[in-house]
Design a protein around this motif. Structure first.
Motif, PDB file in Angstrom:
ATOM      1  N   GLN A   3      51.108  10.677  -8.368  1.00 15.34           N
ATOM      2  CA  GLN A   3      52.051  10.946  -9.457  1.00 15.34           C
ATOM      3  C   GLN A   3      52.040   9.824 -10.489  1.00 15.34           C
ATOM      4  OE1 GLN A   3      55.534  11.654  -6.982  1.00 15.34           O
ATOM      5  NE2 GLN A   3      55.299  13.878  -7.186  1.00 15.34           N
ATOM      6  N   ARG A   4      51.889   8.588 -10.039  1.00 15.17           N
ATOM      7  CA  ARG A   4      51.770   7.478 -11.007  1.00 15.17           C
ATOM      8  C   ARG A   4      50.511   7.625 -11.848  1.00 15.17           C
ATOM      9  NH1 ARG A   4      53.687   4.234  -6.671  1.00 15.17           N
ATOM     10  NH2 ARG A   4      51.569   3.595  -6.125  1.00 15.17           N
ATOM     11  N   ILE A   5      49.432   8.097 -11.226  1.00 12.67           N
ATOM     12  CA  ILE A   5      48.196   8.309 -11.978  1.00 12.67           C
ATOM     13  C   ILE A   5      48.413   9.368 -13.054  1.00 12.67           C
ATOM     14  CG2 ILE A   5      45.838   9.208 -11.795  1.00 12.67           C
ATOM     15  CD1 ILE A   5      45.681   7.819  -9.039  1.00 12.67           C
ATOM     16  N   LEU A   6      49.084  10.446 -12.705  1.00 18.58           N
ATOM     17  CA  LEU A   6      49.391  11.487 -13.693  1.00 18.58           C
ATOM     18  C   LEU A   6      50.231  10.931 -14.839  1.00 18.58           C
ATOM     19  CD1 LEU A   6      50.193  14.565 -11.421  1.00 18.58           C
ATOM     20  CD2 LEU A   6      48.338  14.397 -13.089  1.00 18.58           C
ATOM     21  N   ALA A   7      51.151  10.027 -14.499  1.00 20.98           N
ATOM     22  CA  ALA A   7      52.059   9.467 -15.501  1.00 20.98           C
ATOM     23  C   ALA A   7      51.450   8.301 -16.272  1.00 20.98           C
ATOM     24  CB  ALA A   7      53.353   9.017 -14.825  1.00 20.98           C
ATOM     25  N   GLY A   8      50.225   7.912 -15.915  1.00 20.84           N
ATOM     26  CA  GLY A   8      49.570   6.814 -16.618  1.00 20.84           C
ATOM     27  C   GLY A   8      50.034   5.444 -16.183  1.00 20.84           C
ATOM     28  N   GLN A   9      50.712   5.351 -15.034  1.00 22.71           N
ATOM     29  CA  GLN A   9      51.204   4.068 -14.535  1.00 22.71           C
ATOM     30  C   GLN A   9      50.257   3.440 -13.519  1.00 22.71           C
ATOM     31  OE1 GLN A   9      54.919   5.474 -12.999  1.00 22.71           O
ATOM     32  NE2 GLN A   9      55.957   5.364 -14.980  1.00 22.71           N
ATOM     33  N   GLN A  10      49.271   4.200 -13.092  1.00 16.07           N
ATOM     34  CA  GLN A  10      48.228   3.709 -12.200  1.00 16.07           C
ATOM     35  C   GLN A  10      46.941   4.403 -12.608  1.00 16.07           C
ATOM     36  OE1 GLN A  10      49.271   3.430  -8.015  1.00 16.07           O
ATOM     37  NE2 GLN A  10      47.168   3.755  -7.347  1.00 16.07           N
ATOM     38  N   THR A  11      45.841   3.682 -12.550  1.00 18.83           N
ATOM     39  CA  THR A  11      44.574   4.224 -13.032  1.00 18.83           C
ATOM     40  C   THR A  11      43.825   5.021 -11.971  1.00 18.83           C
ATOM     41  OG1 THR A  11      44.379   2.315 -14.487  1.00 18.83           O
ATOM     42  CG2 THR A  11      42.389   3.613 -14.128  1.00 18.83           C
ATOM     43  N   ALA A  12      43.777   4.475 -10.769  1.00 16.99           N
ATOM     44  CA  ALA A  12      42.956   5.093  -9.722  1.00 16.99           C
ATOM     45  C   ALA A  12      43.478   4.714  -8.346  1.00 16.99           C
ATOM     46  CB  ALA A  12      41.503   4.646  -9.862  1.00 16.99           C
ATOM     47  N   THR A  13      43.105   5.522  -7.378  1.00 21.27           N
ATOM     48  CA  THR A  13      43.339   5.205  -5.978  1.00 21.27           C
ATOM     49  C   THR A  13      42.051   5.522  -5.235  1.00 21.27           C
ATOM     50  OG1 THR A  13      44.785   5.575  -4.065  1.00 21.27           O
ATOM     51  CG2 THR A  13      44.247   7.511  -5.410  1.00 21.27           C
ATOM     52  N   VAL A  14      42.021   5.204  -3.964  1.00 26.08           N
ATOM     53  CA  VAL A  14      40.861   5.533  -3.136  1.00 26.08           C
ATOM     54  C   VAL A  14      41.320   6.486  -2.041  1.00 26.08           C
ATOM     55  CG1 VAL A  14      39.077   4.678  -1.588  1.00 26.08           C
ATOM     56  CG2 VAL A  14      39.690   3.363  -3.627  1.00 26.08           C
ATOM     57  N   TYR A  15      40.660   7.608  -1.975  1.00 25.99           N
ATOM     58  CA  TYR A  15      40.994   8.670  -1.043  1.00 25.99           C
ATOM     59  C   TYR A  15      40.184   8.498   0.230  1.00 25.99           C
ATOM     60  CZ  TYR A  15      41.446  13.598   0.496  1.00 25.99           C
ATOM     61  OH  TYR A  15      41.683  14.752   1.186  1.00 25.99           O
ATOM     62  N   LYS A  16      40.835   8.046   1.275  1.00 30.09           N
ATOM     63  CA  LYS A  16      40.212   7.922   2.591  1.00 30.09           C
ATOM     64  C   LYS A  16      40.886   8.965   3.471  1.00 30.09           C
ATOM     65  CE  LYS A  16      41.276   3.748   3.555  1.00 30.09           C
ATOM     66  NZ  LYS A  16      41.330   2.474   4.298  1.00 30.09           N
ATOM     67  N   ALA A  17      40.282  10.112   3.551  1.00 28.99           N
ATOM     68  CA  ALA A  17      40.905  11.223   4.263  1.00 28.99           C
ATOM     69  C   ALA A  17      41.162  10.855   5.706  1.00 28.99           C
ATOM     70  CB  ALA A  17      40.018  12.448   4.176  1.00 28.99           C
ATOM     71  N   TYR A  18      42.322  11.237   6.180  1.00 25.17           N
ATOM     72  CA  TYR A  18      42.749  10.833   7.505  1.00 25.17           C
ATOM     73  C   TYR A  18      42.203  11.733   8.613  1.00 25.17           C
ATOM     74  CZ  TYR A  18      45.889   8.617   4.228  1.00 25.17           C
ATOM     75  OH  TYR A  18      46.373   7.931   3.163  1.00 25.17           O
ATOM     76  N   LYS A  19      41.980  13.006   8.307  1.00 23.95           N
ATOM     77  CA  LYS A  19      41.559  13.930   9.360  1.00 23.95           C
ATOM     78  C   LYS A  19      40.203  13.568   9.973  1.00 23.95           C
ATOM     79  CE  LYS A  19      40.853  18.776  10.538  1.00 23.95           C
ATOM     80  NZ  LYS A  19      41.477  18.595  11.861  1.00 23.95           N
ATOM     81  N   PRO A  20      39.144  13.347   9.211  1.00 23.53           N
ATOM     82  CA  PRO A  20      37.875  12.994   9.860  1.00 23.53           C
ATOM     83  C   PRO A  20      37.950  11.689  10.627  1.00 23.53           C
ATOM     84  CG  PRO A  20      37.698  12.788   7.477  1.00 23.53           C
ATOM     85  CD  PRO A  20      38.980  13.487   7.738  1.00 23.53           C
TER      86      PRO A  20
END
Length: 375
Positions: A279-296
């Motif tokens: 949500q911060r990324i959508l709002a322009g308050q954060q640029t990026a995150t790293v998606y490390k999926a938990y299931k695998p």
């Protein structure tokens, strides 16, 4: 490395993610009588942790959203799928390394045969790991590579995660990325070996291209990260900060608050793809995150744990190797993460079922979702 809807909806949506990423699941018949924030132990069924079909699960904290909301239910569900007669005894250290050492002793007393351990302090837990192994318990290091004689390790390629974070900052800076551009780095807790790998990966990408003007540990806490960035703003000046590297999303939340309070809007990284970060990324308050999926990650760990419990070969799962801080070569499963920006939210965390559109696009974010083709 926040609010998530668990259950079959998410669990089934992520099946296609087995080769790449994953999301949430629901335990099959498991129950937890303790409050997630209490750090007290509980068993996945009334049978307790004893016996030849017992697996212990120890997670490090309740501050990082992923552990209670994803890792625990996913591993419990996969273990139950692979071994319906198995029991899973769970506890959380609540950020306290000494408490986790006591929890290992408790698992030994309860007679678990395999222990899945995400170490709060990967160095300090070494003697506890040795004590468990001395009692014939097989230890699987989860997410963080604990020192001591662990049998296997499951995580992501953590240096690559740091590289993704560093590259996200450079991409966001564009032409402003130069050797004089001052970057603030807020790293993870030094007790976590992953933090050093994230840091190394980020430096590999950033060094020489920008200037690391301020670098401190945020201890994986939003409050500490907020304090560190506030100090950096005072030291460097609000107009002299080009971007901020945050090792995870929890800290990025505290950093975003500090930046906003100072009237600063610069590129900011994160990690874990927490809902608040998306949500911060959508709002322009954060640029990026790293998606490390938990299931695998959770599934692979469960498979190895059950194989160890049943005396089977697990090397078809642990196809890599890693070297622990104590110098031990450990069979490992290392997964690959994905950088998430505004442009691929729909094709990653939403497509994979980690979050629903309804979860992301609430209230003030509804219009932002429409603007970005998510809703």
């Amino acid at each position: 490395m926040n609010g998530i809807k668990r259950g079959l909806l998410v669990g089934t949506a992520v099946v296609s993610l087995a080769l790449t990423m994953g999301a949430c699941g629901k335990t099959g018949g498991s129950k937890s009588d303790s409050s997630p924030s209490s750090g007290t132990s509980s068993s996945s069924n009334s049978g307790g942790g004893g016996g030849n079909q017992s697996i212990g699960l120890l997670l490090p904290d309740t501050v990082t959203a992923r552990y209670e909301q994803f890792d625990k239910p996913l591993m419990e569900a996969k273990i139950k799928e692979l071994c319906p007669s198995c029991t899973v005894t769970y506890d959380n250290a609540a950020g306290d390394a000494s408490k986790q050492a006591q929890q290992v002793n408790s698992m030994i007393t309860k007679g678990v045969k395999v222990l899945i351990l995400d170490a709060q302090d990967a160095v300090g837990i070494k003697s506890s790991v040795q004590a468990a192994v001395d009692k014939g318990i097989k230890v699987v290091a989860y997410d963080r590579l604990a020192q001591g004689p662990v049998s296997a390790y499951v995580s992501y390629d953590n240096e690559k995660v740091g590289e993704l974070q560093g590259q996200a900052l450079l991409d966001a800076l564009g032409a402003k990325a130069n050797p004089n551009a001052k970057i603030v780095m807020i790293n993870g807790d030094d007790a976590d070996p992953n933090a050093a790998q994230f840091k190394a990966g980020a430096h590999k990408v950033l060094d020489g291209k920008v200037k690391i003007a301020y670098e401190q540990s945020g201890l994986w806490k939003d409050t500490v990260a907020n304090q560190k960035v506030t100090a950096a703003i005072t030291q460097l000046g609000k107009n002299n900060i080009a971007a901020v590297y945050s090792a995870n999303d929890t800290m990025a939340g505290g950093i975003a608050t500090a930046l906003k309070g100072a009237g600063i809007n610069v590129p900011l990284t994160g990690q874990d793809a927490e809902l608040a970060a998306i949500q911060r990324i959508l709002a322009g308050q954060q640029t990026a995150t790293v998606y490390k999926a938990y299931k695998p990650e959770a599934d692979a760990t469960a498979e190895i744990a059950v194989d160890l419990l049943q005396g089977k070969d697990f090397t078809s799962v642990a196809t890599n190797s890693a070297t622990s801080g104590s110098g031990q070569q450990v069979p490992a499963k290392l997964l690959t993460a994905i950088s998430v920006t505004k442009s691929n939210i729909k094709d990653t965390v939403i497509k994979d079922g980690m979050y629903s559109v309804g979860q992301v696009c609430t209230g003030q974010y509804a219009q932002l979702c429409k603007d970005n083709g998510i809703q």
